[in-house]
Motif scaffolding. Structure first.
Motif, PDB file in Angstrom:
ATOM      1  N   SER A 145       0.846  -1.193   0.000  1.00  0.00           N
ATOM      2  CA  SER A 145       0.000   0.000   0.000  1.00  0.00           C
ATOM      3  C   SER A 145       0.880   1.241   0.000  1.00  0.00           C
ATOM      4  O   SER A 145       1.929   1.274   0.655  1.00  0.00           O
ATOM      5  CB  SER A 145      -0.904   0.014   1.243  1.00  0.00           C
ATOM      6  N   PRO A 146       0.497   2.265  -0.758  1.00  0.00           N
ATOM      7  CA  PRO A 146       1.309   3.476  -0.783  1.00  0.00           C
ATOM      8  C   PRO A 146       1.385   4.119   0.599  1.00  0.00           C
ATOM      9  O   PRO A 146       0.418   4.152   1.340  1.00  0.00           O
ATOM     10  CB  PRO A 146       0.566   4.384  -1.776  1.00  0.00           C
ATOM     11  N   ALA A 147       2.559   4.594   0.924  1.00  0.00           N
ATOM     12  CA  ALA A 147       2.751   5.242   2.221  1.00  0.00           C
ATOM     13  C   ALA A 147       1.946   6.537   2.266  1.00  0.00           C
ATOM     14  O   ALA A 147       1.626   7.139   1.242  1.00  0.00           O
ATOM     15  CB  ALA A 147       4.233   5.541   2.444  1.00  0.00           C
ATOM     16  N   SER A 148       1.604   6.948   3.452  1.00  0.00           N
ATOM     17  CA  SER A 148       0.761   8.133   3.600  1.00  0.00           C
ATOM     18  C   SER A 148       1.501   9.411   3.226  1.00  0.00           C
ATOM     19  O   SER A 148       0.883  10.404   2.876  1.00  0.00           O
ATOM     20  CB  SER A 148       0.266   8.226   5.043  1.00  0.00           C
ATOM     21  N   PHE A 149       2.831   9.372   3.287  1.00  0.00           N
ATOM     22  CA  PHE A 149       3.570  10.596   2.958  1.00  0.00           C
ATOM     23  C   PHE A 149       4.871  10.275   2.245  1.00  0.00           C
ATOM     24  O   PHE A 149       5.605   9.385   2.639  1.00  0.00           O
ATOM     25  CB  PHE A 149       3.891  11.397   4.228  1.00  0.00           C
ATOM     26  N   HIS A 150       5.089  10.979   1.138  1.00  0.00           N
ATOM     27  CA  HIS A 150       6.375  10.940   0.431  1.00  0.00           C
ATOM     28  C   HIS A 150       6.736  12.383   0.135  1.00  0.00           C
ATOM     29  O   HIS A 150       5.916  13.137  -0.418  1.00  0.00           O
ATOM     30  CB  HIS A 150       6.260  10.154  -0.875  1.00  0.00           C
ATOM     31  N   ASP A 151       7.944  12.789   0.460  1.00  0.00           N
ATOM     32  CA  ASP A 151       8.301  14.178   0.207  1.00  0.00           C
ATOM     33  C   ASP A 151       8.462  14.394  -1.292  1.00  0.00           C
ATOM     34  O   ASP A 151       8.787  13.486  -2.059  1.00  0.00           O
ATOM     35  CB  ASP A 151       9.575  14.550   0.963  1.00  0.00           C
ATOM     36  N   ASP A 152       8.207  15.615  -1.723  1.00  0.00           N
ATOM     37  CA  ASP A 152       8.204  15.954  -3.142  1.00  0.00           C
ATOM     38  C   ASP A 152       9.540  15.657  -3.807  1.00  0.00           C
ATOM     39  O   ASP A 152       9.582  15.211  -4.964  1.00  0.00           O
ATOM     40  CB  ASP A 152       7.853  17.426  -3.329  1.00  0.00           C
ATOM     41  N   ALA A 153      10.633  15.868  -3.106  1.00  0.00           N
ATOM     42  CA  ALA A 153      11.959  15.652  -3.697  1.00  0.00           C
ATOM     43  C   ALA A 153      12.179  14.181  -4.033  1.00  0.00           C
ATOM     44  O   ALA A 153      12.708  13.849  -5.100  1.00  0.00           O
ATOM     45  CB  ALA A 153      13.043  16.149  -2.740  1.00  0.00           C
ATOM     46  N   SER A 154      11.759  13.290  -3.128  1.00  0.00           N
ATOM     47  CA  SER A 154      11.960  11.862  -3.385  1.00  0.00           C
ATOM     48  C   SER A 154      11.044  11.380  -4.507  1.00  0.00           C
ATOM     49  O   SER A 154      11.421  10.523  -5.310  1.00  0.00           O
ATOM     50  CB  SER A 154      11.723  11.057  -2.112  1.00  0.00           C
ATOM     51  N   ILE A 155       9.834  11.915  -4.586  1.00  0.00           N
ATOM     52  CA  ILE A 155       8.919  11.561  -5.673  1.00  0.00           C
ATOM     53  C   ILE A 155       9.531  11.965  -7.013  1.00  0.00           C
ATOM     54  O   ILE A 155       9.565  11.183  -7.970  1.00  0.00           O
ATOM     55  CB  ILE A 155       7.555  12.236  -5.479  1.00  0.00           C
ATOM     56  N   ARG A 156      10.022  13.187  -7.082  1.00  0.00           N
ATOM     57  CA  ARG A 156      10.621  13.671  -8.325  1.00  0.00           C
ATOM     58  C   ARG A 156      11.835  12.832  -8.702  1.00  0.00           C
ATOM     59  O   ARG A 156      12.020  12.481  -9.874  1.00  0.00           O
ATOM     60  CB  ARG A 156      11.020  15.136  -8.178  1.00  0.00           C
ATOM     61  N   ARG A 157      12.646  12.494  -7.718  1.00  0.00           N
ATOM     62  CA  ARG A 157      13.838  11.691  -7.981  1.00  0.00           C
ATOM     63  C   ARG A 157      13.462  10.325  -8.548  1.00  0.00           C
ATOM     64  O   ARG A 157      14.080   9.837  -9.497  1.00  0.00           O
ATOM     65  CB  ARG A 157      14.659  11.536  -6.702  1.00  0.00           C
ATOM     66  N   GLN A 158      12.426   9.699  -7.989  1.00  0.00           N
ATOM     67  CA  GLN A 158      11.979   8.397  -8.489  1.00  0.00           C
ATOM     68  C   GLN A 158      11.505   8.489  -9.939  1.00  0.00           C
ATOM     69  O   GLN A 158      11.817   7.621 -10.755  1.00  0.00           O
ATOM     70  CB  GLN A 158      10.836   7.868  -7.616  1.00  0.00           C
ATOM     71  N   ILE A 159      10.751   9.544 -10.252  1.00  0.00           N
ATOM     72  CA  ILE A 159      10.229   9.701 -11.613  1.00  0.00           C
ATOM     73  C   ILE A 159      11.368   9.939 -12.601  1.00  0.00           C
ATOM     74  O   ILE A 159      11.418   9.318 -13.673  1.00  0.00           O
ATOM     75  CB  ILE A 159       9.212  10.850 -11.671  1.00  0.00           C
ATOM     76  N   ALA A 176       4.409   8.134 -14.160  1.00  0.00           N
ATOM     77  CA  ALA A 176       4.282   9.061 -13.026  1.00  0.00           C
ATOM     78  C   ALA A 176       3.220   8.580 -12.043  1.00  0.00           C
ATOM     79  O   ALA A 176       3.420   8.589 -10.826  1.00  0.00           O
ATOM     80  CB  ALA A 176       3.964  10.456 -13.527  1.00  0.00           C
ATOM     81  N   GLU A 177       2.076   8.134 -12.566  1.00  0.00           N
ATOM     82  CA  GLU A 177       0.978   7.686 -11.710  1.00  0.00           C
ATOM     83  C   GLU A 177       1.365   6.493 -10.853  1.00  0.00           C
ATOM     84  O   GLU A 177       0.867   6.343  -9.730  1.00  0.00           O
ATOM     85  CB  GLU A 177      -0.236   7.326 -12.572  1.00  0.00           C
ATOM     86  N   ASN A 178       2.245   5.624 -11.376  1.00  0.00           N
ATOM     87  CA  ASN A 178       2.641   4.425 -10.645  1.00  0.00           C
ATOM     88  C   ASN A 178       3.737   4.680  -9.618  1.00  0.00           C
ATOM     89  O   ASN A 178       4.169   3.748  -8.934  1.00  0.00           O
ATOM     90  CB  ASN A 178       3.114   3.339 -11.622  1.00  0.00           C
ATOM     91  N   THR A 179       4.191   5.901  -9.521  1.00  0.00           N
ATOM     92  CA  THR A 179       5.234   6.242  -8.552  1.00  0.00           C
ATOM     93  C   THR A 179       4.607   6.468  -7.182  1.00  0.00           C
ATOM     94  O   THR A 179       3.607   7.179  -7.044  1.00  0.00           O
ATOM     95  CB  THR A 179       5.981   7.517  -8.998  1.00  0.00           C
ATOM     96  N   ALA A 180       5.188   5.820  -6.176  1.00  0.00           N
ATOM     97  CA  ALA A 180       4.649   5.909  -4.817  1.00  0.00           C
ATOM     98  C   ALA A 180       4.585   7.354  -4.345  1.00  0.00           C
ATOM     99  O   ALA A 180       5.538   8.118  -4.517  1.00  0.00           O
ATOM    100  CB  ALA A 180       5.511   5.087  -3.858  1.00  0.00           C
ATOM    101  N   GLY A 181       3.446   7.723  -3.778  1.00  0.00           N
ATOM    102  CA  GLY A 181       3.275   9.052  -3.214  1.00  0.00           C
ATOM    103  C   GLY A 181       2.635  10.060  -4.143  1.00  0.00           C
ATOM    104  O   GLY A 181       2.262  11.154  -3.704  1.00  0.00           O
ATOM    105  N   VAL A 182       2.495   9.719  -5.424  1.00  0.00           N
ATOM    106  CA  VAL A 182       1.914  10.657  -6.384  1.00  0.00           C
ATOM    107  C   VAL A 182       0.406  10.750  -6.168  1.00  0.00           C
ATOM    108  O   VAL A 182      -0.297   9.741  -6.144  1.00  0.00           O
ATOM    109  CB  VAL A 182       2.223  10.225  -7.834  1.00  0.00           C
ATOM    110  N   ARG A 183      -0.090  11.974  -6.020  1.00  0.00           N
ATOM    111  CA  ARG A 183      -1.511  12.214  -5.791  1.00  0.00           C
ATOM    112  C   ARG A 183      -2.237  12.634  -7.066  1.00  0.00           C
ATOM    113  O   ARG A 183      -3.457  12.576  -7.149  1.00  0.00           O
ATOM    114  CB  ARG A 183      -1.684  13.287  -4.722  1.00  0.00           C
TER     115      ARG A 183
END
Length: 226
Positions: free
Chosen positions: A146-160, A203-210
């Motif tokens: 299950s996706p975590a409740s919080f991912h910081d924007d920097a880590s999301i961008r880095r993953q993408i 992008a949609e499949n990246t954890a934390g993306v809303r």
């Protein structure tokens, strides 16, 4: 794979095969003689039968004139014989116990086949069908974390950005991706509609993306604006 393999012998009759297919809900049975796989009888082998009026149509006169006698006789055997060895398909797709699942999927796709048999030596030990891959997909999706409740924007961008760099089709780079409060914004252009959709899914499949906000334009439009 599913095991053991449901099988008949070379001396079995068509009635026995039909009974197995119907009562067990199978699409094929193996033909095995003393542990060695000789072939398979599947639904595809039984769709053209004289008993139900679906035998292959008679060949045209030119085929009779120039065609091979063996081909004409084989057509008749396939649609009239009650012997398994006359009806079965001898050329069967097989894999080993060590064959990776991605190779099995490629075999099924390239050969437009519904199943492959798993053999050890000359012995059939299992079967993998398209339906088994679908079941594996369903199980894999159910087991996704299950996706975590919080991912910081920097880590999301880095993953993408890292994911984009592993693919060969993206037209956008790191400078075209920004993230704020979990919402991804994409800038720049794309070469095809398929590329646009693929990058949205990435992008949609990246954890934390809303959500994803797409501001890209087709590259031919972008060039016209320059």
């Amino acid at each position: 794979m599913r095991s053991p393999v449901v099988a008949v012998g070379p001396d079995s009759t068509l009635d026995e095969v039909c009974d197995l297919l119907v009562t067990r809900g199978l699409s094929a049975v193996a033909v095995i003689d003393r542990g060695v796989m000789l072939g398979t009888v599947s639904e595809e082998d039984l769709i053209h039968r004289a008993e139900i009026g679906t035998a292959a149509p008679r060949r045209s006169w030119w085929f009779h004139l120039f065609g091979r006698n063996a081909t004409l006789a084989a057509d008749y055997l396939k649609s009239h014989s009650a012997h398994v060895t006359d009806v079965m398909t001898s050329q069967v797709l097989t894999v080993s116990l060590c064959t990776p699942i991605d190779q099995i999927a490629a075999l099924l796709e390239v050969n437009r086949a519904r199943r492959v048999f798993v053999v050890s030596g000359q012995r059939a030990v299992g079967i993998v069908a398209r339906a088994d891959l679908v079941r594996a997909l369903a199980a894999a999706r159910q087991s996704l974390p299950s996706p975590a409740s919080f991912h910081d924007d920097a880590s999301i961008r880095r993953q993408i950005v890292d994911a984009l760099r592993t693919e060969v089709w993206p037209s956008i780079g790191a400078a075209d991706v920004s993230v704020k409060n979990g919402v991804v914004t994409l800038w720049g252009g794309y070469l095809s509609e398929q590329e646009r959709k693929a990058s949205l899914v990435l992008a949609e499949n990246t954890a934390g993306v809303r959500g994803v906000d797409d501001h890209r334009v087709p590259l031919d439009v972008a060039h016209a604006m320059v």
